[in-house]
Design an enzyme around this catalytic site. Structure first.
Site, PDB file in Angstrom:
ATOM      1  CG  ASP A  49      16.976  -1.176  32.888  1.00 19.69           C
ATOM      2  OD1 ASP A  49      16.608  -2.290  32.450  1.00 19.69           O
ATOM      3  OD2 ASP A  49      16.658  -0.765  34.016  1.00 19.69           O
ATOM      4  CB  SER A 119      15.261  -2.969  36.712  1.00 16.45           C
ATOM      5  OG  SER A 119      15.423  -3.208  35.352  1.00 16.45           O
ATOM      6  CD  GLU A 292      17.928   3.077  34.509  1.00 18.64           C
ATOM      7  OE1 GLU A 292      17.695   1.871  34.520  1.00 18.64           O
ATOM      8  OE2 GLU A 292      17.096   3.923  34.886  1.00 18.64           O
ATOM      9  CG  HIS A 450      14.464  -8.736  32.566  1.00 20.67           C
ATOM     10  ND1 HIS A 450      14.547  -8.155  33.801  1.00 20.67           N
ATOM     11  CD2 HIS A 450      13.913  -7.807  31.752  1.00 20.67           C
ATOM     12  CE1 HIS A 450      14.062  -6.926  33.740  1.00 20.67           C
ATOM     13  NE2 HIS A 450      13.659  -6.693  32.515  1.00 20.67           N
TER      14      HIS A 450
END
Ligand SMILES: [Zn+2]
Length: 487
Positions: A49, A119, A292, A450
């Site tokens: 991530d 995400s 993850e 992001h």
């Protein structure tokens, strides 16, 4: 209240829909050219991530042996095959607050694409092969539930699992399992893990990560429901070795997310969980496992490179383990990518041509944990250098003393509760420790959110060739569907 969040989704309909989708079982396993595909028996999808291309590069320099003239390649470099774009669908749930989309809505025009994903949209793309809006969990733009690669794997008789360092209901794992209009609906998402079935069976055989508070609640005890359904439940790492390999397992090792790698008593916790997950999943029909490294993103949101590098180290150990696993089990495919980049991190900043990762190598805990202990007076300013692993300058030590003084003066007339006052002090200390680390290493950041840059793709094992070159993130899911015989 929560019910109204869920209203666009009708649970019984989802069950019908997924059941009917799974009715089209995988009979022919042939690609478009009618050449039989080399199908891997086991598929391990790894989502890092927030790991834009800068993080594996930074990890390479961090990992470098200073005694050799050239920079050593990392485990990531060995398996680099291509890159992926990550943009979400144009109808993005989060952009309603932006002026641009507001204007577009007011004039009745189509919303512009904002190109920067969260995400949930990205994980739904990776899991189901569809573009959707930011915040969507396993549903498309019209909020219709989508079939995921994990569900498909289960429907063709494979075992399925997830092992993550966040709470297991966080956006990435949730997108492979649950169907919800919003990633924020953690409790209904947890309910889906039990309630949504594939051909009448529970969807996920192995679930490892954090999040007891979503599974043991006042209104519902999902942990007990899983146990009644035949699951083993564990909540400590020591119990990982006591598991029966034939029974499914729910393992939750923290109330919410797992602690940061830098603060974790269990070192390389993702690697540890991965080893157990694989042991539990191995069977003659194969398995699909989602891993993850959830918290590279969280370090980057906080512009805390020490935090993110700690997470990268655990991920590198996980991939190293997977390399040895695949060499012994060549019918396994491993695909590793990121859902997006976070933080706009830069290797070098402020016009200076240098980056000094040696300042990240000897931290005894995460900067946030240091800040908390400073605020609690469990860590003295004098011991902070020791905790950071490098000597603080006298002016830096003075500044830390000043922070406490300013804080005390600020709060003298304030009406905040004690807890809030303490949190403010933690935030100030944390901010300054990060500033010291960013200056010493000469790290830069452009955002606490992001960014829209393409992410790297790594692959090894059977079928890795399919992931070479440039692709969009939805193609990754579609390639996995193809490799599992779905037309
Ligand atoms: Zn994020």
């Amino acid at each position: 209240m929560i019910k109204s969040f869920l209203s666009p989704l009708n649970k019984p309909n989802i069950l019908l829909l997924t059941t009917s989708l799974f009715g089209l079982s995988a009979c022919a396993q042939i690609n478009d050219n009618e050449t039989p595909l080399e199908q891997p028996k086991n598929i391990i999808m790894v989502v890092a991530d927030g790991m834009g291309p800068v993080f594996p590069t930074a990890y390479r320099y961090y990992h470098d042996d200073a005694n050799t003239p050239l920079v050593e390649r990392t485990i990531f470099d060995q398996f680099y095959v291509g890159s992926a774009s990550t943009y979400p669908a144009t109808e993005s749930g989060y952009i309603s607050t932006s002026i641009a989309s507001g204007a577009a809505l007011a004039t009745g025009k189509k919303k512009p694409n904002m190109f920067v994903t969260d995400s949930a949209a990205s994980a739904t793309a990776l899991a189901a092969g569809v573009k959707t809006y930011n915040g969507a969990i396993g549903v498309d733009q019209d909020k219709n539930p989508q079939l995921t690669v994990l569900e498909w794997a289960k429907s063709i008789g494979k075992k399925t699992g997830i092992a993550v360092t966040s709470q297991i209901v966080h956006a990435t794992p949730a997108s492979y399992i649950a169907k919800n209009v919003s990633r924020k609906n953690y409790n209904p998402i947890a309910d889906d893990y039990f309630d949504l079935r594939v051909n009448g069976k529970l969807k996920v055989d192995v679930m490892l990560g954090g999040g007891t508070k979503y599974f043991i609640r006042e209104d519902r005890n999902l942990k007990n429901e899983f146990v009644t359904a035949g699951y083993q439940y564990i909540d400590s790492y020591e119990q990982l070795n006591t598991l029966s390999p034939t029974q499914p397992v729910l393992g939750l090792f923290a109330k919410d997310a797992l602690p940061a790698e830098l603060d974790s008593k269990q070192k390389n916790r993702l690697t540890t969980l991965t080893k157990t997950a694989i042991k539990q999943l191995e069977n003659e029909n194969g398995y699909f496992l989602l891993l993850e490294a959830s918290q590279i993103d969280w370090g980057a949101h906080s512009n805390d490179i020490a935090y993110s590098m700690g997470e990268m180290k655990d991920l590198a150990a996980t991939v190293t383990y997977l390399k040895s696993y695949v060499s012994n089990n060549p019918d396994t495919l491993v695909v590793l990518t990121a859902d997006h980049n976070t933080g706009g991190f830069t290797i070098g900043a402020r016009g200076e041509y240098k980056w000094q990762p040696e300042y990240l190598k000897n931290l005894k805990s995460s900067p946030k944990a240091m800040a908390k202990r400073l605020a609690d007076k469990r860590l003295s300013v004098d011991n902070l250098s020791n905790e950071l692993g490098f000597a603080l300058k006298s002016e830096e030590l003075k500044k830390i003393e000043m922070i406490l003084l300013e804080h005390t003066l600020d709060n003298h007339t304030g009406d905040l509760s004690k807890g809030k006052i303490k949190n403010k002090l933690v935030t100030r200390y944390y901010g300054y420790i990060k500033e010291i680390i960013n200056l010493r290493t000469n790290s830069g950041w452009t955002t606490t959110g992001h960014t829209g840059i393409d992410v790297p793709v790594y692959a090894f094992g059977k079928g890795k060739e399919m992931f070479a070159g440039f692709q969009d993130n939805i193609e990754i899911a579609n390639k996995l569907f193809t490799l599992m015989g779905k037309k």
